[in-house]
Enzyme design. Sequence first.
Site, PDB file in Angstrom:
ATOM      1  N   SER A 116       0.838  -1.199   0.000  1.00 39.16           N
ATOM      2  CA  SER A 116       0.000   0.000   0.000  1.00 39.16           C
ATOM      3  C   SER A 116       0.875   1.252   0.000  1.00 39.16           C
ATOM      4  CB  SER A 116      -0.969  -0.028   1.186  1.00 39.16           C
ATOM      5  OG  SER A 116      -1.880   1.040   1.124  1.00 39.16           O
TER       6      SER A 116
ATOM      7  N   HIS B   6      -8.402   1.429  -0.331  1.00 38.54           N
ATOM      8  CA  HIS B   6      -8.404   0.483  -1.456  1.00 38.54           C
ATOM      9  C   HIS B   6      -9.812  -0.011  -1.791  1.00 38.54           C
ATOM     10  CE1 HIS B   6      -4.109   0.701  -1.205  1.00 38.54           C
ATOM     11  NE2 HIS B   6      -4.157   0.352   0.061  1.00 38.54           N
TER      12      HIS B   6
END
Length: 308
Positions: A87, A191
């Site tokens: 991430s 996300h």
Amino acid sequence: MLVLVAPGQGAQTPGFLTPWLELPGAADRLADWSDAAGIDLVHYGTKADADEIRDTAVAQPLLVAAGLLSAGELGATGAAGALAGHSVGEFTAAALAGVLSEEAALGFVAARGRAMAEAAAVTATGMSAILGGEPEDVVARLTELGLTPANINGAGQIVAAGTIEQLAALAENKPETARRVTPLKVAGAFHTHHMAPAVATLEALVPGLAVSDPGTRYVSNTDGQVVGSGAEIVGRLVTQVSNPVRWDLCMETFQKLGVTAIIEAAPGGTLVGLAKRALPGIRTLALKTPDDLEAARAIVAEHANQAE
């Protein structure tokens, strides 16, 4: 082959940068990066409490700064056969690969953190880790509850993201084969479609970035593929804000590349934990404090002549 990885949000803990500031030049580097990020990284890394560093706008540049500082002290980039980050850790990896300068990465990720914090403020959302269970069963239950499998991490871990109500329903009605559901210390449903407004913000910043192709293999969260174009890497950094992280596929790629050791930049621990379960027999080391540097440098020295 050595792979250097950088952790994502949730890895930060109060005061974790304190021992790193004792290293020569560390305070000056953090001061420069603080200017680039627009926040006082030294304060947040040494004195701020857990709630302050949970703020997405703070956590993201703080994690990238910690990763760059620890990796810089290690000096492992030249020996690494591949780089990757989970991430927000992808920004660390992009800077280490030479795709973005350190200052550009800090400025870009700070904008990402602010944009994601704004998106998260629209609806009360969060994330929970599901440990164990058959992946198909877990994903089916998440779909049933309207949740997104935002991080498919491999090693028996999938992270669900959605509204607080949806996550509460998951906790009460977890997948039958799962062992447990654990809420994560993050401030939103990252996300997922909840982050779509942040994508547009980042897209607008891309034309102002100086971008180079990576000098080391860069393994992408999008699909676990090695990406050789700097422009494509930056494009993926933008779209991953609202797309799932496929860390399971990244680890599969590490294995295909012939990984023999993984070092995780500070604040390390999470990713080497996944690697120990998914890639048994691979040497792993997490940089938690400068005390870990000696052992990490020994691993780097062993791999220095093997990097391609």
